[in-house]
Design a protein around this motif. Sequence first.
Motif, short mmCIF file in Angstrom:
data_model
loop_
_atom_site.label_atom_id
_atom_site.label_comp_id
_atom_site.label_asym_id
_atom_site.label_seq_id
_atom_site.Cartn_x
_atom_site.Cartn_y
_atom_site.Cartn_z
N UNK A 33 10.92 -1.38 16.41
CA UNK A 33 10.82 0.07 16.34
C UNK A 33 9.39 0.56 16.46
N UNK A 34 8.44 -0.31 16.69
CA UNK A 34 7.04 0.11 16.74
C UNK A 34 6.69 0.68 18.11
N UNK A 35 5.44 1.03 18.28
CA UNK A 35 4.97 1.66 19.50
C UNK A 35 3.74 0.91 20.00
N UNK A 36 3.55 0.80 21.32
CA UNK A 36 2.40 0.06 21.84
C UNK A 36 1.04 0.63 21.43
N UNK A 37 0.98 1.90 21.08
CA UNK A 37 -0.29 2.51 20.66
C UNK A 37 -0.64 2.17 19.21
N UNK A 38 0.30 1.59 18.47
CA UNK A 38 0.05 1.24 17.07
C UNK A 38 -0.87 0.03 16.99
N UNK A 39 -1.72 0.01 15.97
CA UNK A 39 -2.53 -1.17 15.72
C UNK A 39 -2.26 -1.75 14.33
N UNK A 40 -1.26 -1.21 13.66
CA UNK A 40 -0.85 -1.72 12.36
C UNK A 40 0.65 -1.51 12.22
N UNK A 41 1.40 -2.59 12.22
CA UNK A 41 2.86 -2.51 12.08
C UNK A 41 3.26 -2.82 10.65
N UNK A 42 3.79 -1.84 9.98
CA UNK A 42 4.29 -2.00 8.62
C UNK A 42 5.56 -1.19 8.46
N UNK A 43 6.63 -1.57 9.14
CA UNK A 43 7.86 -0.79 9.04
C UNK A 43 8.29 -0.60 7.58
N UNK A 44 8.71 0.56 7.27
CA UNK A 44 9.07 0.92 5.91
C UNK A 44 10.37 1.71 5.94
N UNK A 45 11.39 1.20 5.31
CA UNK A 45 12.70 1.84 5.33
C UNK A 45 12.77 3.08 4.45
N UNK A 68 6.03 18.10 20.25
CA UNK A 68 7.48 18.28 20.42
C UNK A 68 7.92 19.56 19.71
N UNK A 69 7.11 20.00 18.77
CA UNK A 69 7.43 21.18 17.97
C UNK A 69 6.83 21.04 16.59
N UNK A 70 7.15 21.97 15.73
CA UNK A 70 6.60 21.98 14.38
C UNK A 70 7.62 21.49 13.37
N UNK A 71 7.14 20.73 12.40
CA UNK A 71 7.98 20.25 11.31
C UNK A 71 7.69 21.10 10.08
N UNK A 72 8.73 21.34 9.30
CA UNK A 72 8.55 22.15 8.09
C UNK A 72 8.49 21.26 6.85
N UNK A 73 7.97 21.84 5.80
CA UNK A 73 7.82 21.13 4.52
C UNK A 73 9.16 20.57 4.08
N UNK A 74 9.15 19.29 3.67
CA UNK A 74 10.36 18.63 3.19
C UNK A 74 11.15 17.89 4.26
N UNK A 75 10.77 18.04 5.54
CA UNK A 75 11.45 17.30 6.61
C UNK A 75 11.30 15.81 6.35
N UNK A 76 12.40 15.07 6.43
CA UNK A 76 12.35 13.62 6.18
C UNK A 76 11.86 12.88 7.42
N UNK A 77 11.08 11.82 7.17
CA UNK A 77 10.44 11.06 8.24
C UNK A 77 10.48 9.58 7.88
N UNK A 78 10.96 8.75 8.80
CA UNK A 78 10.96 7.30 8.61
C UNK A 78 9.78 6.72 9.38
N UNK A 79 8.94 6.01 8.66
CA UNK A 79 7.69 5.46 9.20
C UNK A 79 7.94 4.10 9.85
#
Length: 113
Positions: A33-45, A68-79
């Motif tokens: 699930x990582x991205x080629x631009x990442x330099x630190x992979x630490x997937x966190x569920x 892509x647009x704006x996110x509002x306070x409290x929007x959930x995000x998986x890192x």
Amino acid sequence: MRQGLMRKGIATAVATVALFGGAVITAPTASAATHPKCNLDEPDANYYKIRGNGVNFRKGPSTKYGSYGLLSKGTKFTYYCTKTYPEVWWYGKVTSGPHKGQKGWVRADFVTY
């Protein structure tokens, strides 16, 4: 004693490979699930949340990339992974709100537990 344990481990590995017809079976990597631009992979569920209103959800790890647009306070995000220089950016997937299911970048200081 140590040589005996090593031989036993090697014998077990050889027997396992023979049992599966010579195929080596590996588990899927967390980096799927990582991205080629990442330099630190630490997937966190764990789910994180956006900590302010009007946070840009970007196409890349800097303000040079479009939003892509704006996110509002409290929007959930998986890192999934991090780009650490010169600023810290997180790549992941939005898991609530209008951008649910979309992957992109958020500056790390706009994310909290």
